[in-house]
Design a protein around this motif. Structure first.
Motif, short mmCIF file in Angstrom:
data_model
loop_
_atom_site.label_atom_id
_atom_site.label_comp_id
_atom_site.label_asym_id
_atom_site.label_seq_id
_atom_site.Cartn_x
_atom_site.Cartn_y
_atom_site.Cartn_z
N PHE A 239 41.94 -10.99 5.11
CA PHE A 239 42.98 -10.80 6.13
C PHE A 239 42.38 -10.87 7.53
N LEU A 240 41.26 -10.18 7.75
CA LEU A 240 40.61 -10.21 9.07
C LEU A 240 40.18 -11.63 9.44
N LEU A 241 39.65 -12.36 8.49
CA LEU A 241 39.22 -13.74 8.77
C LEU A 241 40.40 -14.61 9.16
N LYS A 242 41.48 -14.50 8.41
CA LYS A 242 42.66 -15.34 8.70
C LYS A 242 43.30 -14.92 10.01
N LEU A 243 43.34 -13.64 10.26
CA LEU A 243 43.93 -13.13 11.50
C LEU A 243 43.21 -13.68 12.72
N HIS A 244 41.90 -13.88 12.59
CA HIS A 244 41.10 -14.36 13.72
C HIS A 244 40.83 -15.87 13.65
N ASP B 233 52.87 -10.43 9.57
CA ASP B 233 52.71 -11.66 8.79
C ASP B 233 53.54 -12.80 9.38
N GLY B 234 54.72 -12.47 9.86
CA GLY B 234 55.54 -13.50 10.49
C GLY B 234 54.92 -14.04 11.76
N ARG B 235 54.20 -13.21 12.47
CA ARG B 235 53.59 -13.62 13.73
C ARG B 235 52.24 -14.31 13.53
N HIS B 236 51.45 -13.83 12.58
CA HIS B 236 50.08 -14.33 12.43
C HIS B 236 49.86 -15.13 11.15
N ARG B 237 50.85 -15.18 10.28
CA ARG B 237 50.70 -15.84 8.99
C ARG B 237 49.55 -15.23 8.19
N ALA B 238 49.42 -13.94 8.28
CA ALA B 238 48.36 -13.22 7.57
C ALA B 238 48.82 -11.79 7.35
N GLY B 239 48.51 -11.25 6.19
CA GLY B 239 48.81 -9.86 5.91
C GLY B 239 49.57 -9.65 4.61
N MET B 240 50.63 -10.40 4.42
CA MET B 240 51.47 -10.15 3.25
C MET B 240 50.76 -10.53 1.96
N ALA B 241 50.21 -11.73 1.89
CA ALA B 241 49.55 -12.18 0.66
C ALA B 241 48.38 -11.27 0.31
N GLN B 242 47.61 -10.90 1.33
CA GLN B 242 46.45 -10.06 1.07
C GLN B 242 46.87 -8.65 0.63
N ALA B 243 47.92 -8.11 1.24
CA ALA B 243 48.38 -6.78 0.85
C ALA B 243 48.94 -6.79 -0.58
N ARG B 244 49.64 -7.86 -0.94
CA ARG B 244 50.18 -7.94 -2.30
C ARG B 244 49.06 -8.01 -3.34
N ALA C 278 47.79 0.75 7.65
CA ALA C 278 48.79 1.77 7.36
C ALA C 278 49.52 1.47 6.05
N PHE C 279 49.83 0.20 5.83
CA PHE C 279 50.53 -0.16 4.59
C PHE C 279 49.61 0.04 3.38
N VAL C 280 48.40 -0.43 3.49
CA VAL C 280 47.46 -0.33 2.37
C VAL C 280 47.11 1.13 2.09
N ARG C 281 46.95 1.94 3.14
CA ARG C 281 46.66 3.36 2.95
C ARG C 281 47.81 4.04 2.22
N MET C 282 49.03 3.69 2.57
CA MET C 282 50.19 4.27 1.91
C MET C 282 50.19 3.93 0.42
N ALA C 283 49.91 2.67 0.11
CA ALA C 283 49.88 2.25 -1.29
C ALA C 283 48.73 2.92 -2.04
N ASP C 284 47.58 3.00 -1.41
CA ASP C 284 46.41 3.61 -2.04
C ASP C 284 46.66 5.08 -2.33
#
Length: 552
Positions: free
Chosen positions: A130-135, A84-95, A37-43
């Motif tokens: 992101f998917l790799l780090k999430l899992h 990102d706070g819960r999984h330590r993934a998402g913010m760096a990749q989105a940026r 949702a975040f990436v789609r908004m930015a795109d």
């Protein structure tokens, strides 16, 4: 901050490829949907046709700040901040992806393949990371994941090339490649379909290589659910590439059908049930099947390990030959061949491609002289030139040694007859002479002439455009002389075989007989009234098949 919100142009269900399929665990799926949702908004901001570049950059900067702070006024940013706070993934990749969207706001053209791939590193690869780090996946999955994401992004660019051009004035097909089709305007002209097809196919060749690399991803994943989704995604990428080869995305919309999606889903479920084995051998075997080469008949007579090894050699030869014969600019071809040189150099350390891994395996089992791979690449660099001429018999001999003798030398090691090296080199030169004689007109269309200029000069023929040279009646006389040399080469091979292990060399003998038959047909047809490339008849192929099935 409310001005950041726009109506999404797509949803997870309308994307080409699985975004957050139901096979993912609910917790991980929610995190993926937040990222999407975040990436789609930015795109959508970057792709907004009604916004100027400065306004896009301002909004993207505001969106990044909202992500960093978890601003509740931007729900998409706040949601991903929590992920990102819960999984330590998402913010760096989105940026990282935001960097690509900023680039989209100000950059509308890409110069070459490296420029495009560099963009994909930011616009697509972070999603896979992101998917790799999430899992919690290991680093060994990163390279094939990057290859898959880059392939998906370029497939989308090709699929949307007309829409991007008309609506946004943006083109992701490299400028240097489009110049081969007459330039940007000509590329999108309906009447230029043939030239455009050459460029599209050359790009799809590169994409398919990325997909081949990506096929190692499922076997490197530990999470069954992610493995299922990645298996389905690879299958859909292969299908879209096939569809783009058959259709023209510059004139019509090319999409994946529901049947394709259903089949990919079933393929993914199989990946969930059972971890896939090594798929590298399947890739090299498929390269042999696609080729339609008569050499396949001889390969079938080999033991499993020898057949697998010769598949690796053939797939390597096919891959690098396709580069030399493709529609990419000369500089891009040379760069791609140099990438293969690096792959050959790291075969016994850490090859990065399926073909490289299979070639490394073959080399370990059969002690292949890998300098022959470099010799082949040396020869193919000649083919990469915009205009090919061989000055002398020495140049012809050297060219044949490199592009054909190298393959023969590698092959006899796999056949278990390394002492047949001289036979392989001599036969390779003979087969290459037949290739040159068979492909005179096809090569001339590419401005290639392999008949030595020194031989033509002896008859008073000076260098000229290829079409002029091959149409000269005196050119046919040189072809006749080379045909007699090829015929003598086959006789010498027959004599050499009386001292060699014919059973072990059966694949080479079948190839030799195939080419001898082609030469006989060429001589019977003559050189003054050529009518395109000569092909063997069904009767010829049946005879070869019969010979392949009986003992040597």
């Amino acid at each position: 901050m409310s001005t950041l919100a726009r109506e999404p142009t797509k949803t997870p269900k309308t994307e080409n490829f699985p975004v957050a399929s139901l096979v993912l665990s609910p917790d991980r799926r929610e995190a993926v949907l937040a990222f999407y949702a975040f990436v789609r908004m930015a795109d959508d901001i970057a792709d907004a046709a009604d916004l100027r570049a400065a306004e896009k950059l301002t909004r993207l900067e505001a969106l990044e700040q909202a992500l960093l702070t978890g601003d509740p006024r931007v729900p998409e940013a706040a949601r991903l901040h929590k992920v990102d706070g819960r999984h330590r993934a998402g913010m760096a990749q989105a940026r990282e992806m935001l960097r690509a969207f900023r680039q989209d706001a100000i950059k509308a053209r890409y110069n070459d393949w490296a420029d495009l791939v560099d963009y994909c590193r930011r616009s697509a690869n972070p999603a896979g990371r992101f998917l790799l780090k999430l899992h919690g996946e290991c680093a060994s999955a990163e390279a094939p994941a990057d290859a898959l994401c880059t392939a998906l992004q370029i497939l989308n660019h090709l699929q949307d090339c007309r829409q991007d051009h008309e609506r946004l004035g943006r083109i992701y097909i490299p400028l240097q490649w489009m110049m081969l089709g007459g330039g940007e305007r000509a590329f999108f002209t309906p009447a230029q379909a043939s030239a455009r097809r050459m460029v599209l196919d050359a790009m799809l060749d590169r994409v398919d290589e990325l997909i081949h690399r990506a096929r190692a991803l499922p076997e490197r994943l530990q999470n069954k659910r992610l493995r299922a989704q990645s298996t389905a995604t690879v299958a859909l990428a292969e299908r879209l590439s096939q569809r783009l080869r058959r259709s023209d995305p510059a004139s019509e919309r090319v999409e994946i059908g529901k049947a394709d999606a259903a089949l990919a889903f079933l393929t993914g479920l199989w990946g969930f049930v059972r971890k896939p084995g090594n798929g590298d051998a399947r890739i090299t075997a498929a390269a042999v099947r696609r080729s339609g080469s008569s050499f396949r008949l001889g390969m079938r007579s080999l033991s499993h390990e020898r057949r697998r090894a010769i598949h690796a050699v053939y797939a390597f030869c096919r891959a690098v030959d396709d580069i030399a014969d493709g529609a990419a600019p000369v500089s891009e071809k040379i760069r791609a061949l140099r990438d293969w040189r690096r792959e050959v150099d790291r075969l016994h350390r850490a090859p990065e491609t399926p073909i490289g891994r299979e070639l490394a395996r073959a080399s370990s089992l059969f002690k292949l002289p890998l300098d022959e791979c470099h010799a082949l690449l040396d020869g193919l660099e000649v083919d990469c030139a915009e205009r090919v001429r061989l000055k002398s018999d020495y140049d012809l001999q050297l060219y044949g040694r490199r592009v054909a003798g190298s393959v023969g030398t590698l092959s006899v090691h796999i056949f278990g007859t390394p002492k047949a090296r001289s036979f392989a080199l001599d036969l390779g030169r003979t087969l290459q002479l037949v290739n040159i004689l068979r492909d005179v007109d096809e090569d001339a269309a590419r401005e290639r002439v392999y008949i030595p200029l020194s031989r033509l000069a002896q008859l008073g023929v000076q260098d000229a455009p290829a079409a002029v040279l091959v149409a000269d009646p005196r050119f046919a006389r040189v072809c006749e002389a080379l045909a007699e040399e090829a015929r003598a080469g086959f006789a010498a091979a027959d004599e050499a075989l009386t001292r060699l292990d014919r059973a072990a060399l059966k694949p080479a003998i079948l190839m030799m007989e195939n080419y001898r038959r082609v030469l006989d047909r060429l001589i019977a047809r003559g050189w003054g009234t050529r009518q395109g490339r000569l092909r063997l008849t069904a009767a010829d192929k049946l005879l070869l098949l019969t010979r392949a099935m009986r003992p040597a």
